[in-house]
Design a protein around this motif. Structure first.
Motif, mmCIF file in Angstrom:
data_model
loop_
_atom_site.group_PDB
_atom_site.id
_atom_site.type_symbol
_atom_site.label_atom_id
_atom_site.label_comp_id
_atom_site.label_asym_id
_atom_site.label_seq_id
_atom_site.Cartn_x
_atom_site.Cartn_y
_atom_site.Cartn_z
ATOM 1 N N GLU A 188 43.046 38.217 33.695
ATOM 2 C CA GLU A 188 43.398 39.622 33.497
ATOM 3 C C GLU A 188 42.356 40.558 34.108
ATOM 4 O OE1 GLU A 188 44.358 40.418 29.410
ATOM 5 O OE2 GLU A 188 46.014 38.987 29.433
ATOM 6 N N GLY A 189 41.084 40.224 33.951
ATOM 7 C CA GLY A 189 40.021 41.033 34.551
ATOM 8 C C GLY A 189 40.112 41.018 36.067
ATOM 9 N N ALA A 190 40.320 39.832 36.627
ATOM 10 C CA ALA A 190 40.434 39.716 38.079
ATOM 11 C C ALA A 190 41.666 40.443 38.591
ATOM 12 C CB ALA A 190 40.468 38.246 38.481
ATOM 13 N N SER A 191 42.745 40.392 37.827
ATOM 14 C CA SER A 191 43.970 41.084 38.220
ATOM 15 C C SER A 191 43.754 42.591 38.238
ATOM 16 C CB SER A 191 45.114 40.730 37.273
ATOM 17 O OG SER A 191 46.288 41.414 37.641
ATOM 18 N N ALA A 192 43.086 43.104 37.219
ATOM 19 C CA ALA A 192 42.827 44.546 37.154
ATOM 20 C C ALA A 192 41.962 44.997 38.329
ATOM 21 C CB ALA A 192 42.152 44.894 35.832
ATOM 22 N N ALA B 143 39.536 37.700 47.835
ATOM 23 C CA ALA B 143 39.189 38.704 46.827
ATOM 24 C C ALA B 143 39.453 38.177 45.415
ATOM 25 C CB ALA B 143 39.975 39.988 47.070
ATOM 26 N N ALA B 144 40.563 37.454 45.251
ATOM 27 C CA ALA B 144 40.917 36.912 43.937
ATOM 28 C C ALA B 144 39.889 35.898 43.459
ATOM 29 C CB ALA B 144 42.311 36.273 43.994
ATOM 30 N N ILE B 145 39.452 35.011 44.346
ATOM 31 C CA ILE B 145 38.473 33.992 43.973
ATOM 32 C C ILE B 145 37.153 34.643 43.584
ATOM 33 C CG2 ILE B 145 37.088 32.063 44.826
ATOM 34 C CD1 ILE B 145 39.566 31.286 46.530
ATOM 35 N N ALA B 146 36.738 35.622 44.368
ATOM 36 C CA ALA B 146 35.489 36.313 44.048
ATOM 37 C C ALA B 146 35.597 37.014 42.691
ATOM 38 C CB ALA B 146 35.152 37.320 45.148
ATOM 39 N N ALA B 147 36.729 37.662 42.433
ATOM 40 C CA ALA B 147 36.912 38.352 41.154
ATOM 41 C C ALA B 147 36.998 37.360 40.001
ATOM 42 C CB ALA B 147 38.160 39.236 41.202
ATOM 43 N N LEU B 148 37.681 36.238 40.200
ATOM 44 C CA LEU B 148 37.748 35.218 39.155
ATOM 45 C C LEU B 148 36.353 34.709 38.811
ATOM 46 C CD1 LEU B 148 40.892 33.244 40.372
ATOM 47 C CD2 LEU B 148 40.685 34.451 38.179
ATOM 48 N N ALA B 149 35.561 34.457 39.837
ATOM 49 C CA ALA B 149 34.197 33.986 39.598
ATOM 50 C C ALA B 149 33.371 35.050 38.888
ATOM 51 C CB ALA B 149 33.537 33.600 40.925
ATOM 52 N N LYS B 150 33.598 36.306 39.229
ATOM 53 C CA LYS B 150 32.871 37.409 38.601
ATOM 54 C C LYS B 150 33.221 37.523 37.113
ATOM 55 C CE LYS B 150 32.613 42.449 38.737
ATOM 56 N NZ LYS B 150 33.080 43.648 39.448
#
Length: 100
Positions: free
Chosen positions: A50-54, A33-40
């Motif tokens: 910070e965006g991926a963390s939120a 999930a973190a990798i997908a959010a980081l890429a997003k």
């Protein structure tokens, strides 16, 4: 995890989700999930971690560790580009995150 493992492998090294999860002390599902959010969030005009963390609830320091293990911001940019192919980054990242 197969799709992410394949993309991580293309970035170089012997990265895979399970190995990365063990290194940063998170579950493979959280790392996925973190990798997908980081890429997003990488191409957006916001702080990527910070965006991926939120979005994921994964602490920013863990996200920074993940970025470091996959090869830094440059590798993250390549990863985001790979996910942004024909299917679209948002669709892939949303699909991965919805499986959580």
């Amino acid at each position: 995890m197969g799709i992410l493992d394949g993309l991580l492998g293309q970035l170089g090294g012997n990265a895979d989700v399970a190995n990365l999860a063990a290194k940063v002390g998170l579950s493979p599902e959280h790392v996925e999930a973190a990798i997908a959010a980081l890429a997003k969030f990488h191409p957006m005009d916001v702080d990527t971690a910070e965006g991926a963390s939120a979005e994921t609830g994964v602490p920013v320091d863990k996200l920074q560790e993940i970025i470091g293990h996959i090869g830094g911001e440059g590798a993250l940019g390549r990863y985001a580009s790979m996910l942004g192919g024909d299917a679209g980054l948002g669709n892939i990242a949303s699909t991965i995150l919805s499986k959580e």
